[in-house]
Design an enzyme around this catalytic site. Structure first.
Site, PDB file in Angstrom:
ATOM      1  N   SER A   1      47.666 -21.965  -4.506  1.00 31.79           N
ATOM      2  CA  SER A   1      48.480 -20.562  -4.538  1.00 31.79           C
ATOM      3  C   SER A   1      48.984 -20.214  -3.308  1.00 31.79           C
ATOM      4  CB  SER A   1      46.946 -19.623  -4.477  1.00 31.79           C
ATOM      5  OG  SER A   1      46.351 -20.148  -3.433  1.00 31.79           O
TER       6      SER A   1
ATOM      7  N   ASP B   1      45.283 -11.138   2.103  1.00 33.28           N
ATOM      8  CA  ASP B   1      43.903 -11.062   1.347  1.00 33.28           C
ATOM      9  C   ASP B   1      43.039 -12.055   2.228  1.00 33.28           C
ATOM     10  OD1 ASP B   1      44.465 -13.682   0.356  1.00 33.28           O
ATOM     11  OD2 ASP B   1      45.198 -12.676  -1.642  1.00 33.28           O
TER      12      ASP B   1
ATOM     13  N   HIS C   1      45.011 -15.731   1.682  1.00 34.89           N
ATOM     14  CA  HIS C   1      46.608 -16.102   1.734  1.00 34.89           C
ATOM     15  C   HIS C   1      47.198 -15.391   2.899  1.00 34.89           C
ATOM     16  CE1 HIS C   1      45.052 -16.595  -2.353  1.00 34.89           C
ATOM     17  NE2 HIS C   1      45.569 -17.600  -2.344  1.00 34.89           N
TER      18      HIS C   1
END
Ligand SMILES: *[C@@H]1O[C@H](CO)[C@@H](O)[C@H](O)[C@H]1NC(C)=O
Ligand SMILES: *[C@@H]1O[C@H](CO)[C@@H](O)[C@H](O)[C@H]1NC(C)=O
Ligand SMILES: *[C@@H]1O[C@H](CO)[C@@H](O)[C@H](O)[C@H]1NC(C)=O
Ligand SMILES: *[C@@H]1O[C@H](CO)[C@@H](O)[C@H](O)[C@H]1NC(C)=O
Ligand SMILES: *[C@@H]1O[C@H](CO)[C@@H](O)[C@H](O)[C@H]1NC(C)=O
Ligand SMILES: *[C@@H]1O[C@H](CO)[C@@H](O)[C@H](O)[C@H]1NC(C)=O
Length: 365
Positions: free
Chosen positions: A43, A327, A330
């Protein structure tokens, strides 16, 4: 005599005009340092590959992309990711497209295969749904290599071209966070201790990097996993950094750095170069990184429980330039910019080994 002179002058004028045009073009467009960039990972690098997959780990919704010109794209950031910044630093334009959607893009400039929740092991992250493991990302790269070979007309021409590209791989964090340290879903920690598990990861990773080399990769940047125990999601579960996870990360990172060193001596004479980026060094030693005001509270006030992503359509923080985290997992655009610059132009020798990306690209032919 006159006509000879005039011909010469006309030739000279044409030459100067051509040189001026060329100079103008290279100044305006700026020749990229490399013609192509291929990106592999999770991610931290995904730019939309998970959007159409059946998984909870995708972020093609507000407030992700709040600062990105086109809005949410599937990037796990308010604007750009680390590989996006590296793309800009090497001078490639536009940004590299996701493998899931290369329509309307020039694959000769590169492709991004990264997938949220993915790991070195194929089962990693699958408690959330489908992801594209590193193994499958390399399979996808084979498809790209075949397409490029078709475009350039021969295997030799394609290989020569692929040798000139930059490759970037940032993966491994999920093999701990979404495998080894999730014993309720995965048997790995019941079967193997941390040292043996890490050895297995590095052995498989080593084979995958070798496959990438065999597909033509000669300038490869691999990124360490950094202090995963200090992610806001992990701190909120434990009150402080999860020591066991940080221990795992530093074990993985030191073995990865040794692998880079081994590859560089093994493939020498073949102009292949691998570099290791020390994410821990960047986040703990770069004064710009430490200068961000909010180090551990995420910019999103509300997070989806367990998966730590921003709640859809919830208003994020205003001063995003001051936050390290978007978040629970990340980084923000601001942190990504600092990390990418530390990897590209390392202001501290501990950021990269044995050299930074800029030197990787200018030192080899
Ligand atoms: C986000 O990144 C783009 C580059 O793609 C840049 O033009 C824009 O200024 C950035 N937005 C903010 C708010 O930083
Ligand atoms: C990196 O350093 C070189 C040499 O000092 C400089 O020319 C270049 O602008 C720097 N790149 C970035 C992205 O800051
Ligand atoms: C794919 O990329 C094109 C061009 O960049 C864009 O217009 C389109 O919306 C994208 N499609 C999806 C499904 O993301
Ligand atoms: C981990 O397991 C291996 C293989 O079973 C064993 O040789 C090693 O001593 C163990 N290490 C630790 C720290 O327990
Ligand atoms: C949780 O935090 C404590 C210190 O507050 C630390 O000693 C412990 O190792 C942490 N737990 C894990 C799983 O790392
Ligand atoms: C990464 O950097 C940190 C901080 O300088 C250092 O303690 C660690 O040993 C480095 N890791 C590797 C694998 O080089």
């Amino acid at each position: 005599m006159w006509s000879e002179n005039r011909r010469y002058i006309r030739w000279l004028v044409q030459l100067l005009a051509a040189a001026a045009t060329y100079h103008l073009q290279t100044c305006v467009r700026g020749e990229p340092q490399v013609p192509c960039f291929f990106i592999f990972g999770d991610s931290l690098s995904d730019n939309g590959n998970n959007n159409l997959l059946p998984t909870a780990i995708k972020v093609n919704y507000f407030p992700y992309g709040i600062d990105f010109p086109g809005g949410a794209t599937g990037r796990f950031s308010n604007n750009l990711t680390v590989p996006d910044y590296i793309t800009k630093f090497v001078g490639i334009n536009p940004l590299i497209p996701p493998f899931a959607n290369t329509s309307g893009s020039d694959i000769l400039k590169g492709v991004n295969y990264a997938s949220g929740a993915a790991g070195i092991l194929p089962e990693t992250g699958t408690q959330y749904g489908v992801d594209i493991s590193l193994e499958s990302q390399i399979t996808n790269h084979r498809v790209t290599v075949a397409r490029i070979t078709g475009r350039l007309g021969s295997i030799e021409a394609a290989q020569q071209y692929l040798h000139s590209c930059l490759y970037y791989v940032n993966i491994g964090g999920n093999d701990y966070l979404n495998n080894y340290f999730k014993p309720q879903y995965y048997p790995s920690s019941h079967i193997l201790n941390l040292t043996t598990f890490t050895d297995v990861l590095i052995t498989i990773y080593s084979r995958q990097l070798r496959n990438l080399y065999e597909l033509g990769a000669r300038k490869v940047t691999v990124v360490g996993v950094g202090q995963i125990g200090c992610l806001p999601s992990q701190i909120s579960q434990n009150g402080s950094c999860a020591q066991e996870e940080n221990k795992a990360a530093s074990l993985f990172d030191s073995k990865l750095r040794s692998l880079v060193s081994q590859f560089n001596s093994q493939f020498s004479g073949d102009t292949a170069s691998f570099i290791f980026v020390n994410a821990t060094a960047i986040t703990t030693l770069n004064p710009h990184f430490l200068g961000l005001k909010f180090q551990r509270v995420p910019c999103c006030r509300k997070l989806v429980s367990f998966i730590g992503l921003c709640v859809k359509n919830d208003k994020p923080c205003e001063d995003r330039e001051e936050y390290v985290f978007m978040d629970g997992f990340h980084n923000t655009d601001a942190a990504n910019r600092i990390t990418a610059l530390s990897a590209y132009n390392a202001s501290n020798p501990s950021f990269t080994y044995p050299m930074d990306i800029n030197h990787l690209l200018s030192s080899s032919p």
